[in-house]
Design a protein around this motif. Structure first.
Motif, short mmCIF file in Angstrom:
data_model
loop_
_atom_site.label_atom_id
_atom_site.label_comp_id
_atom_site.label_asym_id
_atom_site.label_seq_id
_atom_site.Cartn_x
_atom_site.Cartn_y
_atom_site.Cartn_z
N UNK A 188 13.23 -5.55 -19.89
CA UNK A 188 13.48 -4.18 -19.44
C UNK A 188 13.72 -4.16 -17.92
N UNK A 189 12.93 -4.93 -17.18
CA UNK A 189 13.12 -5.00 -15.72
C UNK A 189 14.50 -5.57 -15.42
N UNK A 190 14.88 -6.61 -16.16
CA UNK A 190 16.19 -7.22 -15.95
C UNK A 190 17.30 -6.20 -16.23
N UNK A 191 17.17 -5.45 -17.35
CA UNK A 191 18.18 -4.44 -17.69
C UNK A 191 18.32 -3.42 -16.56
N UNK A 192 17.17 -3.04 -15.98
CA UNK A 192 17.23 -2.08 -14.88
C UNK A 192 17.94 -2.69 -13.66
N UNK A 193 17.54 -3.89 -13.29
CA UNK A 193 18.14 -4.52 -12.10
C UNK A 193 19.65 -4.68 -12.29
N UNK A 194 20.07 -5.03 -13.51
CA UNK A 194 21.50 -5.21 -13.77
C UNK A 194 22.26 -3.88 -13.76
N UNK A 195 21.54 -2.76 -13.89
CA UNK A 195 22.21 -1.46 -13.89
C UNK A 195 22.42 -0.94 -12.47
N UNK A 196 21.89 -1.63 -11.48
CA UNK A 196 21.99 -1.17 -10.09
C UNK A 196 23.38 -1.47 -9.53
N UNK A 197 23.80 -0.73 -8.50
CA UNK A 197 25.08 -1.10 -7.88
C UNK A 197 24.94 -2.46 -7.19
N UNK A 198 25.93 -3.37 -7.42
CA UNK A 198 25.84 -4.67 -6.77
C UNK A 198 26.02 -4.53 -5.26
N UNK A 199 25.25 -5.26 -4.50
CA UNK A 199 25.39 -5.23 -3.04
C UNK A 199 25.70 -6.65 -2.60
N UNK A 200 26.82 -6.81 -1.89
CA UNK A 200 27.16 -8.14 -1.41
C UNK A 200 26.43 -8.37 -0.09
#
Ligand code: HEC
Ligand code: HEC
Ligand code: HEC
Length: 427
Positions: A136-148
């Motif tokens: 669930x934590x991983x799913x949340x982190x992957x839903x965030x806007x990517x920041x380079x």
């Protein structure tokens, strides 16, 4: 002929069956996708909650920086660790990771490429998190806007920068394994234990560490925080931060608002309350409080922490001088009776933090001032001004000795040298 009829019916039946299954597929497919999406967004939402309880953002974000993009410097006696970018950016973050890679990091302390991770990332506690919660934590982190954002490398002293030393360290001190419920306890107690020992990583601060930075026990018996000039009190002793004689409601209030009649979460603990604990669901905070209360069950109530080596004459003289400083600089807020103002200025009378064996936090509060946590329950906290520029070391020592011994408080006197030693460090 007869074959033809059979063949005919066979074809009809086949077509009919195909039709049914096709309709079935057409009817159920969007349903399945929708159910899948709902499941996914529920996981993301629960993941967001768990990520707060784990306070991942606290370490993986710089002041004013992009959330989860890393770059925060964590100073320790082994060197400076720089937190990595855990946004889903493919080049600089964890955008190429899958659930298994993430599980390997959180549960085993290994990066995607197999590199052993430093325990400055508290995987020594996060290893207790279940696979479902990790996903669930991983799913949340992957839903965030990517920041380079590329962060600098760690700056760790020799020999601590050696992977083989880390491997040895792990053999000695890292116990991999998901939390195992204690069947003799209630589900709420187990939930509280799971949160405190795992995601809440309270043990990362509330423990004594050995020379190699490892904590030897899980009893949360308190210790100086590595790299921070703060003492995290024992959660299993009523003389420090144990809550054996507290009502559950008061523990809940402290964890979620940061302030109660008798106590205030200060310094690094105020940050933990602000960034993490205030978001606990009412069920989870009750569970945590029940578990914390039970930690003091084996507390022997040792009251011998007070050592005086002064004659009563000089003792009285010191307190008199300290009392004068108190009247001039402190009384307006904390009151002549030391009772403060409920929910605004903490009471110093009967405050465990003030009479604790280690005077470090009290000295730091006086030197640096500070703010309680800003929380929904205490949205505009009143602050305390710093006295470092106003009072000399001797005067800080006198006023701290005074508040440790006025109004029925009883604790060791503080010397100017201890004040000097308490200066510097993070937070
Ligand atoms: C006390 C500070 C701290 C907290 C809290 C923290 N981390 Fe970290 N994290 C670190 C540090 C430092 C590293 C780098 C370790 C290393 O490079 O050996 C790291 C590494 C990682 C990595 C490995 C990244 C990679 O490229 O290998 C992941 C994934 C990660 N953290 C996720 C999380 C999650 C999820 C949480 C919350 C549940 C969290 N972290 C909470 C300090 C922290
Ligand atoms: C970053 C380090 C850190 C972490 C993580 C941390 N604490 Fe603390 N905690 C402290 C420090 C420092 C103090 C002493 C300052 C104070 O009294 O508020 C403290 C104080 C406390 C107190 C006593 C507050 C008072 O004034 O009586 C309680 C209770 C407490 N912590 C519970 C927890 C729990 C539960 C967790 C895990 C969910 C936790 N802490 C995680 C650093 C930490
Ligand atoms: C303007 C009001 C104000 C004044 C003046 C003031 N304080 Fe405070 N004090 C506060 C507030 C608000 C807090 C809570 C802030 C925090 O915890 O960071 C606090 C916290 C403290 C704490 C920490 C208590 C705990 O439980 O962690 C101590 C100790 C303390 N004050 C002592 C003093 C002393 C000694 C003086 C005089 C030299 C003084 N204060 C002057 C408002 C004040």
């Amino acid at each position: 002929m007869i074959f033809n009829v059979i063949g005919y019916w066979k074809n009809i039946i086949l077509l009919w069956a195909c039709g049914i299954s096709l309709t079935f597929v057409l009817l159920t497919m969007p349903g399945k996708v929708m159910a899948g999406e709902a499941e996914h967004s529920a996981a993301v939402e629960y993941g967001a909650y768990l990520t707060r309880i784990g306070n991942c953002m606290g370490c993986h974000t710089t002041k004013g920086g992009q959330p989860f993009a890393g770059g925060r410097r964590l100073s320790t006696s082994f060197g400076v660790f720089i937190t990595p970018n855990i946004t889903p950016d493919k080049e600089t973050g964890i955008g190429l990771w899958n659930q298994q890679d993430f599980w390997q990091a959180l549960h085993q302390g290994k990066s995607r490429d197999g590199r052993l991770l430093y325990p400055a990332f508290p995987y020594t506690e996060y290893t207790k998190v279940t696979r479902q919660d990790a996903d669930a934590i991983f799913a949340y982190l992957q839903s965030l806007p990517p920041v380079s954002q590329t962060n600098p490398a760690h700056d760790i002293f020799f020999p601590y920068n050696s992977e083989s030393l880390l491997a040895v360290w792990r053999t000695l001190y890292f116990k991999e394994g998901v939390y195992k419920p204690d069947q003799s306890k209630s589900p709420a107690w187990n939930r509280g234990a799971y949160l405190v020992q795992g995601l809440g990583h309270c043990n990362a601060c509330h423990t004594t560490r050995n020379m190699l930075g490892a904590s030897q026990d899980e009893a949360l018996t308190g210790g100086q925080i590595m790299g921070m000039n703060w003492y995290a009190p024992s959660l299993s002793s009523n003389l420090e931060a144990g809550s054996g004689d507290w009502e559950i409601e008061e523990i809940v209030t402290l964890l979620t608002t940061g302030i109660t009649k008798r106590a205030v979460a200060s310094g690094p603990m105020a940050t933990v309350v602000r960034q993490s604990l205030q978001y606990l669901s009412s069920e989870d905070v009750l569970a945590m409080a029940a578990y914390l209360k039970s930690l003091t069950e084996n507390d022997i109530g040792n009251v011998t922490g007070v050592h005086f080596s002064v004659t009563s004459g000089s003792f009285r003289k010191q307190l008199e001088l300290g009392g004068k400083i108190y009247q001039e600089y402190c009384q307006a807020c904390h009151g002549a009776d030391g009772k403060g103002a409920p929910g605004i200025y903490p009471a110093l009378a009967g405050n465990r933090g003030v009479v604790m064996d280690s005077p470090l936090n009290v000295i730091r509060s006086v030197l640096n001032g500070g703010y309680p946590a800003t929380t929904a329950g205490n949205p505009r906290p009143y602050g305390m001004p710093p006295f470092q520029q106003i009072l000399r070391n001797e005067e800080v020592a006198l006023v701290v000795s005074y508040i440790r011994n006025a109004w029925g408080n009883r604790a060791s006197l503080v010397r100017a040298l201890e004040v000097d030693r308490s200066k510097g460090g993070d937070d």
